[in-house]
Design a protein around this motif. Structure first.
Motif, PDB file in Angstrom:
ATOM      1  N   LEU A 146     -40.861 -40.700 -27.242  1.00  0.00           N
ATOM      2  CA  LEU A 146     -42.031 -40.952 -28.078  1.00  0.00           C
ATOM      3  C   LEU A 146     -42.444 -42.408 -27.958  1.00  0.00           C
ATOM      4  O   LEU A 146     -43.582 -42.775 -28.194  1.00  0.00           O
ATOM      5  CB  LEU A 146     -41.693 -40.680 -29.538  1.00  0.00           C
ATOM      6  CG  LEU A 146     -41.877 -39.275 -30.077  1.00  0.00           C
ATOM      7  CD1 LEU A 146     -41.399 -39.203 -31.496  1.00  0.00           C
ATOM      8  CD2 LEU A 146     -43.338 -38.878 -29.995  1.00  0.00           C
TER       9      LEU A 146
ATOM     10  N   ALA B 294     -39.142 -36.237 -28.421  1.00  0.00           N
ATOM     11  CA  ALA B 294     -39.993 -35.058 -28.503  1.00  0.00           C
ATOM     12  C   ALA B 294     -39.725 -34.184 -27.292  1.00  0.00           C
ATOM     13  O   ALA B 294     -39.067 -34.611 -26.343  1.00  0.00           O
ATOM     14  CB  ALA B 294     -41.461 -35.472 -28.531  1.00  0.00           C
ATOM     15  N   THR B 295     -40.213 -32.983 -27.342  1.00  0.00           N
ATOM     16  CA  THR B 295     -40.113 -32.131 -26.181  1.00  0.00           C
ATOM     17  C   THR B 295     -41.327 -31.212 -26.168  1.00  0.00           C
ATOM     18  O   THR B 295     -42.081 -31.162 -27.142  1.00  0.00           O
ATOM     19  CB  THR B 295     -38.821 -31.304 -26.191  1.00  0.00           C
ATOM     20  OG1 THR B 295     -38.666 -30.709 -24.902  1.00  0.00           O
ATOM     21  CG2 THR B 295     -38.877 -30.197 -27.232  1.00  0.00           C
TER      22      THR B 295
ATOM     23  N   VAL C   2     -46.064 -29.644 -28.571  1.00  0.00           N
ATOM     24  CA  VAL C   2     -45.057 -30.687 -28.672  1.00  0.00           C
ATOM     25  C   VAL C   2     -44.209 -30.402 -29.895  1.00  0.00           C
ATOM     26  O   VAL C   2     -44.732 -30.020 -30.952  1.00  0.00           O
ATOM     27  CB  VAL C   2     -45.713 -32.064 -28.813  1.00  0.00           C
ATOM     28  CG1 VAL C   2     -44.660 -33.153 -28.931  1.00  0.00           C
ATOM     29  CG2 VAL C   2     -46.634 -32.336 -27.637  1.00  0.00           C
ATOM     30  N   SER C   3     -42.909 -30.565 -29.761  1.00  0.00           N
ATOM     31  CA  SER C   3     -42.036 -30.428 -30.920  1.00  0.00           C
ATOM     32  C   SER C   3     -41.134 -31.654 -30.988  1.00  0.00           C
ATOM     33  O   SER C   3     -40.764 -32.223 -29.973  1.00  0.00           O
ATOM     34  CB  SER C   3     -41.214 -29.152 -30.767  1.00  0.00           C
ATOM     35  OG  SER C   3     -40.397 -28.994 -31.887  1.00  0.00           O
ATOM     36  N   LEU C   4     -40.778 -32.037 -32.200  1.00  0.00           N
ATOM     37  CA  LEU C   4     -40.002 -33.270 -32.382  1.00  0.00           C
ATOM     38  C   LEU C   4     -38.513 -32.952 -32.556  1.00  0.00           C
ATOM     39  O   LEU C   4     -38.152 -31.953 -33.185  1.00  0.00           O
ATOM     40  CB  LEU C   4     -40.519 -34.042 -33.591  1.00  0.00           C
ATOM     41  CG  LEU C   4     -42.004 -34.400 -33.540  1.00  0.00           C
ATOM     42  CD1 LEU C   4     -42.431 -35.086 -34.817  1.00  0.00           C
ATOM     43  CD2 LEU C   4     -42.291 -35.278 -32.336  1.00  0.00           C
TER      44      LEU C   4
ATOM     45  N   LYS D 158     -38.296 -35.987 -24.173  1.00  0.00           N
ATOM     46  CA  LYS D 158     -39.357 -36.911 -23.760  1.00  0.00           C
ATOM     47  C   LYS D 158     -39.403 -38.041 -24.775  1.00  0.00           C
ATOM     48  O   LYS D 158     -39.195 -37.824 -25.958  1.00  0.00           O
ATOM     49  CB  LYS D 158     -40.704 -36.188 -23.766  1.00  0.00           C
ATOM     50  CG  LYS D 158     -40.722 -34.945 -22.917  1.00  0.00           C
ATOM     51  CD  LYS D 158     -41.538 -35.189 -21.693  1.00  0.00           C
ATOM     52  CE  LYS D 158     -41.491 -33.959 -20.797  1.00  0.00           C
ATOM     53  NZ  LYS D 158     -42.110 -34.251 -19.516  1.00  0.00           N
TER      54      LYS D 158
END
Lengths: 183, 694
Positions: B640, B653-654, B661-663, B638
């Motif tokens: 940012l 990010a996902t 959310v994790s980067l 996704k």
């Protein structure tokens, strides 16, 4: 989940009730509706049409090397949305986040036809007002003041003054400070 | 009842553009003076279907134009005219022109006919001279299309099945009548005896004399739909009809001078010919739809995959109906494993649908190179390598412009004039190579020329002149080369219309960076330059390794991970007093502490207690210090930047399974963030230090 998510429709309903009570503010042609919230005993407002939802604070994923007023990003139904602490953004003393800390999610149209979604951490939601255009005043000339750029208008509601926020300006984040060579 | 033809427009345009691409490619393969029948036939077929289609849909501008083009091709095909360079040039120009016309029509604008008319005139002037007389008289098609005559003799003898095709000869005769004074003679000689007469067969033919100043196309248009279903000839009055077949019918038809026979009268009520529908192009507006052509095997594999998925789902459902005990848990786990297997396969197949061979981009270059080299009077040979390399359609679309720019630059600035090349001891013909290949999770595209290479002196001088660098700044060779990607930089001695407007390489770099890619240049003075573009295969999904740093979860692209290990503290050295390096087998790997780069507190700071993830990007290895390794999983990328902005060292990010959310870590960005790499420099800035140490 401690979300107290409210939809736009709910807010609008609220406002209708409110109009009933306050006849002097009844909606006529040239009026707009605003959602207001409190910060440090001051009342701030944003156009209600830009409000996506209101939700309780939940921990966000921290972004590395971001300005300290950017609290991180949250997952808003699959969209990554940054959350900004408005107190810190305005240089006020920050507050501990608790169960009643509220995030106002707003969608802002930028000049280049882009739309960005952002969450604003505020102390508490205050009210919904319908305000006629003539009750809005341009911001006083305080350009030397650091936060003047965020003010779009001032409006008088009864005896209170509400500051209308210039949302596109809030979207401008300072560039993250680059880390120099590791020591 | 009229058919709404507009629903077919999309297909027609798509096919026409495809046809034009084919024509262009084949034209470029043609050499003047030769007679390559196969190639010419291919071009002819492409032109013919465009003509047919545009005629059907009433795009007369296109069909008329294609007609002259086809006439010339026809002559060349039959060997009546030798292929000249002039012809190829003209045909290529007309391909461009047709493309413009079709684009305008597609956008529902009024096409600009000026160019088409000019080219048409050129064709006609070619067609007008040099054709042997006997042929010219023989085929009406050989004549310029605007031929006019005081009248026309038309022979029209439909085949018996004509009515079954939905055509009504009488309408055509009526339409002819509208053009001018008509004398019709019916040819009843083919009518069988009454007992054998089938009412829905047509056995009547007509000899028609049409008087008046009428364009040939107007007549042809009327008969366009039935040309394949009848004997048809069209000749100016006074000329002898040469075709033997037609002459036969003429003799037979002479005695009968009667009104059209009963047979056709009966058929008067048949539905109107589609010609009428074609004449009124629908005004229905429709939005631009993007379509994609997918190889059938890709779709087949997708269907197979879905089949398996259904089976797994059925299995799981069955399991859920049973009493729950320990045996079932095993089966459930198995089922879920299969489900995740299916999901992954399915996802891969879906992604493959979006993958197209890069030849879609490459194919436009032979033409481009040809045109530009002609304009510049340079001799260029273009080599294409790896055309079948696949990449995502969206990436491809955005790649095309930067590549055009780079190729133009190579031709204009890179390659020298033939004289200069000979003087430098090189082959007179320069070469430009486009090379595409997969490397890891990336696609790499190289644009290689064997020209003069970048002129470091000139670049430096220009950069100083444009205040990009200061006069006494020390720069390495590759840093100087990297300056060409700075905004406002152009070294062309003269501004030409091909390149050198000063906007350029910086835009190229920006476009490629927007695709999460990178571009670099290698150049050796006198030997040539190589531009290397590196792009992710797809923008949507990646395999990730989840790692923990303090209480934050990050994702490292699995594809870039080489190994993960515990650090043997004795093998760690401090280079230049600032950077830690780990000696791993024969290599020295700089250590980047993620918590330090990302400014996280409470992380493991002792090397021996953490884990080192060795990653590689751009042939450079670094080790990332993390607290712990977590799961591996596929993540959907996704942006940012949609709602925030670019973060150095983070590519996106996902959202994890639990909704957090994790980067996603961007290795190249991290190296930059750590100050290990100067822009444009090859290798890490500590390489020299390491070499000293070794």
């Amino acid at each position: 989940m401690t979300d107290i998510a409210t939809t736009e429709e709910d807010i609008k309903e609220q406002s209708v009730e409110y109009d009933h009570e306050e006849h002097e503010l009844e909606a006529t042609g040239e009026s707009r509706q605003f959602l207001t919230f409190m910060m440090d005993d001051e009342e701030y407002g944003v156009d209600i049409l830009s409000v996506q939802e209101i939700r309780g604070w939940e921990p966000a994923t921290v972004l590395p090397n971001a300005p300290d007023y950017v609290k991180g990003v949250i997952n808003l139904r699959g969209t990554i949305v940054p959350v900004v602490d408005l107190r810190q953004r305005f240089g006020l003393d920050s507050m501990e986040y608790g169960a009643i800390t509220v995030v106002v999610v707003v969608k802002v149209s930028l000049e280049n036809n882009d739309e960005k979604i952002i969450g604003l951490v505020v102390d508490a939601i205050s009210d919904v007002y319908t305000v006629k255009a003539e009750n809005m005043r341009p911001a006083p000339d305080i350009t030397e003041h650091a936060n003047a750029e965020f003010i779009e208008n001032l409006m008088n509601v009864e005896k209170n003054m509400v500051v209308l926020l210039n949302l596109p300006r809030l979207m401008e984040f300072s560039q993250s400070s680059a880390v120099q060579a590791t020591s | 009842m009229s058919i709404d033809l507009s629903q077919f427009f999309e297909v027609f345009f798509e096919e026409s553009f495809e046809g034009l691409d084919i024509m262009e490619a084949e034209l470029l393969a043609l050499t003047p003076g030769t007679h390559d029948l196969e190639t010419i036939n291919t071009i002819f077929r492409a032109a013919h279907s465009i003509k047919g289609g545009s005629g059907t849909f009433g795009f007369t501008v296109v069909s008329n134009f294609t007609h002259v083009l086809e006439t010339l091709l026809d002559q060349i095909r039959d060997g009546r005219r030798a292929l000249e360079q002039q012809h190829i040039d003209l045909l290529l120009l007309s391909v461009d022109c047709l493309r413009d016309l079709l684009s305008a029509l597609k956008a529902e604008e009024v096409p600009d006919e000026a160019v088409a008319n000019k080219l048409k005139a050129d064709f006609e002037s070619i067609l007008a001279d040099g054709v042997c007389g006997e042929y010219a008289a023989n085929e009406s098609e050989d004549k310029p299309s605007s031929t006019q005559s005081s009248g026309w003799a038309i022979k029209f003898f439909p085949f018996p099945y004509l009515f079954k095709t939905g055509n009504e000869p009488l309408y055509m005769l009526h339409e002819l009548e509208a053009l001018g004074k008509l004398t019709i003679t019916a040819d009843l000689s083919h009518i069988p005896e009454f007992s054998k007469l089938v009412p829905d067969e047509c056995h009547v033919g007509w000899d028609i004399e049409l008087h008046g100043n009428i364009e040939k196309e107007q007549i042809e248009e009327i008969f366009e739909w039935v040309l394949d279903d009848c004997d048809f000839s069209l000749n100016p009055i006074g000329e002898v009809t040469p075709s033997a077949e037609v002459e036969d019918t003429k003799e037979e038809s002479e005695p009968s001078i009667e009104p059209p026979a009963q047979v056709s009268e009966e058929k008067k009520e048949t539905k109107p010919t589609p010609t009428q529908a074609a004449k009124a192009p629908s005004a229905v507006k429709k939005g631009e739809t993007n379509s994609i052509r997918v190889a059938i095997d890709k779709v087949d594999s997708l269907i197979n995959m879905v089949g398996e998925l259904v089976i797994t789902q059925a299995m799981l459902c069955q399991l859920a109906e049973r009493e729950f005990d320990e045996n079932n848990v095993n089966m459930l786990q198995e089922g879920l494993a299969q489900l995740s297997h299916n999901t992954r396969d399915l996802q891969e197949s879906v992604m493959r649908i979006r993958m197209l061979p890069i030849s879609f981009v490459f194919s436009r270059f032979p033409r481009l190179v040809r045109d530009i080299s002609q304009k510049l009077n340079k001799k260029v040979e273009l080599k294409l390598i790896g055309e079948q390399t696949e990449l995502d359609k969206t990436v491809m679309e955005k790649l095309s412009d930067p590549m055009v720019h780079l190729v133009r630059n190579s031709l204009d600035h890179g390659l020298e004039s033939p004289e200069a090349r000979v003087a430098a001891g090189k082959d007179e013909t320069g070469s430009v190579t486009l090379n595409a290949f997969h490397q890891g999770g990336n696609i790499v595209i190289e644009i290689i020329d064997d020209g003069a290479g970048l002129n470091s002196e000139k670049i430096r001088a220009k950069a100083i002149e444009n205040h990009i660098i200061s006069e006494n700044e020390e720069l390495s060779e590759s840093e100087v080369h990297d300056l060409i990607f700075r905004p406002g930089f152009s070294t062309a001695d003269e501004v030409s219309d091909i390149s050198g407007r000063g906007v350029g390489m910086d835009v190229v770099r920006r476009n490629i960076q927007e695709l999460n890619g990178s571009i670099e240049v290698n150049s050796v003075a006198g030997e040539g330059s190589t531009f290397r573009i590196r792009l992710p295969l797809t923008l949507a999904i990646l395999d990730g390794q989840l790692v923990r740093v303090a209480d934050h979860t990050y994702i490292i692209p699995l594809i870039s991970i080489i190994e993960s290990l515990q650090v043997d503290i004795e093998k760690v050295n401090n280079v230049g007093g600032s950077v830690e390096v780990l000696r791993l087998r024969d290599e020295y790997i700089p250590i980047l502490r993620l918590y330090q780069l990302f400014k996280h507190e409470n992380a493991i700071t002792e090397l021996e207690h953490g884990l080192l993830v060795v990653v590689e990007t751009d042939n450079e290895k670094v080790g990332l210090l993390v607290d712990d390794l977590l799961a591996q999983q596929q993540v959907v990328i996704k942006s940012l930047e949609n709602n925030y902005q670019r973060i150095e060292g983070i590519s996106g990010a996902t959202i994890l399974g639990d909704g957090r959310v994790s980067l996603i870590v961007d290795i190249a960005g991290l190296i930059k963030l750590a100050g290990l790499k100067k822009p444009g420099k090859q290798g890490l800035s500590i390489d020299s230090l390491i070499q000293e140490m070794a």
